[in-house]
Design a protein around this motif. Sequence first.
Motif, PDB file in Angstrom:
ATOM      1  N   GLU A  59      -2.538   5.495  10.970  1.00  0.00           N
ATOM      2  CA  GLU A  59      -3.451   4.450  11.422  1.00  0.00           C
ATOM      3  C   GLU A  59      -4.816   4.619  10.767  1.00  0.00           C
ATOM      4  N   ALA A  60      -5.305   5.864  10.798  1.00  0.00           N
ATOM      5  CA  ALA A  60      -6.620   6.147  10.221  1.00  0.00           C
ATOM      6  C   ALA A  60      -6.655   5.822   8.734  1.00  0.00           C
ATOM      7  N   GLN A  61      -5.586   6.136   8.037  1.00  0.00           N
ATOM      8  CA  GLN A  61      -5.550   5.884   6.601  1.00  0.00           C
ATOM      9  C   GLN A  61      -5.578   4.386   6.291  1.00  0.00           C
ATOM     10  N   ASP A  62      -4.821   3.605   7.057  1.00  0.00           N
ATOM     11  CA  ASP A  62      -4.816   2.151   6.837  1.00  0.00           C
ATOM     12  C   ASP A  62      -6.188   1.545   7.120  1.00  0.00           C
ATOM     13  N   ILE A  63      -6.796   1.981   8.237  1.00  0.00           N
ATOM     14  CA  ILE A  63      -8.111   1.465   8.612  1.00  0.00           C
ATOM     15  C   ILE A  63      -9.145   1.832   7.547  1.00  0.00           C
ATOM     16  N   LEU A  64      -9.109   3.084   7.112  1.00  0.00           N
ATOM     17  CA  LEU A  64     -10.094   3.547   6.136  1.00  0.00           C
ATOM     18  C   LEU A  64      -9.968   2.794   4.819  1.00  0.00           C
ATOM     19  N   GLU A  65      -8.752   2.600   4.343  1.00  0.00           N
ATOM     20  CA  GLU A  65      -8.586   1.900   3.068  1.00  0.00           C
ATOM     21  C   GLU A  65      -9.138   0.483   3.140  1.00  0.00           C
ATOM     22  N   ASP A  70      -6.733  20.547  11.717  1.00  0.00           N
ATOM     23  CA  ASP A  70      -7.135  19.146  11.646  1.00  0.00           C
ATOM     24  C   ASP A  70      -6.192  18.379  10.732  1.00  0.00           C
ATOM     25  N   LYS A  71      -5.767  17.212  11.176  1.00  0.00           N
ATOM     26  CA  LYS A  71      -4.884  16.373  10.379  1.00  0.00           C
ATOM     27  C   LYS A  71      -5.570  15.105   9.903  1.00  0.00           C
ATOM     28  N   LEU A  72      -6.590  14.662  10.622  1.00  0.00           N
ATOM     29  CA  LEU A  72      -7.283  13.456  10.198  1.00  0.00           C
ATOM     30  C   LEU A  72      -8.046  13.676   8.895  1.00  0.00           C
ATOM     31  N   LYS A  73      -8.723  14.807   8.801  1.00  0.00           N
ATOM     32  CA  LYS A  73      -9.538  15.055   7.609  1.00  0.00           C
ATOM     33  C   LYS A  73      -8.688  15.075   6.333  1.00  0.00           C
ATOM     34  N   GLU A 126      -9.039  12.486   3.129  1.00  0.00           N
ATOM     35  CA  GLU A 126      -9.214  12.974   1.765  1.00  0.00           C
ATOM     36  C   GLU A 126      -8.117  12.431   0.848  1.00  0.00           C
ATOM     37  N   GLN A 127      -6.912  12.309   1.376  1.00  0.00           N
ATOM     38  CA  GLN A 127      -5.808  11.780   0.577  1.00  0.00           C
ATOM     39  C   GLN A 127      -6.076  10.335   0.157  1.00  0.00           C
ATOM     40  N   VAL A 128      -6.577   9.520   1.097  1.00  0.00           N
ATOM     41  CA  VAL A 128      -6.902   8.132   0.773  1.00  0.00           C
ATOM     42  C   VAL A 128      -7.965   8.078  -0.322  1.00  0.00           C
ATOM     43  N   CYS A 129      -8.986   8.905  -0.185  1.00  0.00           N
ATOM     44  CA  CYS A 129     -10.060   8.919  -1.189  1.00  0.00           C
ATOM     45  C   CYS A 129      -9.518   9.266  -2.574  1.00  0.00           C
ATOM     46  N   ARG A 130      -8.657  10.255  -2.630  1.00  0.00           N
ATOM     47  CA  ARG A 130      -8.097  10.646  -3.924  1.00  0.00           C
ATOM     48  C   ARG A 130      -7.260   9.514  -4.517  1.00  0.00           C
ATOM     49  N   ILE A 156     -17.984   4.933   9.768  1.00  0.00           N
ATOM     50  CA  ILE A 156     -16.771   4.540  10.476  1.00  0.00           C
ATOM     51  C   ILE A 156     -16.250   5.749  11.241  1.00  0.00           C
ATOM     52  N   ASP A 157     -15.851   5.527  12.490  1.00  0.00           N
ATOM     53  CA  ASP A 157     -15.373   6.610  13.349  1.00  0.00           C
ATOM     54  C   ASP A 157     -13.870   6.448  13.545  1.00  0.00           C
ATOM     55  N   LEU A 158     -13.117   7.484  13.195  1.00  0.00           N
ATOM     56  CA  LEU A 158     -11.660   7.426  13.263  1.00  0.00           C
ATOM     57  C   LEU A 158     -11.079   8.275  14.386  1.00  0.00           C
TER      58      LEU A 158
END
Length: 247
Positions: free
Chosen positions: A107-113, A142-145, A149-153, A98-100
């Motif tokens: 937005e990226a966090q919602d999409i990733l989850e 970098d703010k996306l990375k 990582e926060q979503v993964c945790r 997936i490309d964010l």
Amino acid sequence: MAIPMTRLGDRAFNHSVADDVEAEYDRLRDLARAEASKKSSCFDRAHQAYEQGNGAQAKALSEEGKKYAALQDSYNKQASEFIFRENNAPGRVAEDTIDLHGQFVDEAQDILEMRIRDAQARGQTHLHVIVGKGKHSTGHVDKLKPGVEQVCRQLGLDFATEANEGRIYVDLTGGRVGSAPPLPPQPSGYQGGYASGGYPAAGYHGGGHQQHQQQHHGQQHHQQQQQQPQDDVEKLILGCVRCCVVM
């Protein structure tokens, strides 16, 4: 109070795009920023009206500000969906990728989850997440990375930065990740480009942007509208107005 703006992520597109495609993304983000400015102005004036004892005017300005906020959200949502379709179109990334690029952090966090939960439901064991290196972010931070990582945790998933540092490997099974596994060998006749950061996207069909393209593009995108301070002002104004104005 003015809404603080910060840049995030890397270049919005992971591939060369037509001028009209880039212009449409810019247009939507610019429209969102314009509505954010109007919203900020309304809330500033609402706060001033309240401080001056004019509860009715404060309420009216706050309601007007909320309308601009809704338009801001709508334009940002359109931009988010537009760039996601462009960067994740069939043939540009693999099924386990997936490309964010081009997304605001929230937005990226919602999409990733959503993607993680869907992948897990389908029995997928891992996910490659393209975030870029943040070279064009303010201060090159970098703010996306960190957002990924926060979503993964939060979901209890282990992860590791891949070799090019612009991609993150996420284990979807709940297992531990010592290091990201190597990408599979490049298939015969592969015509893909390079993943974000210049690392060969072997077997991943152009999963990242090409370094020699769009050199100017990253200077124009990804200003995150931070809404929490403004939301706090709005809540304060509305709460006080309810006490001062007879509905």
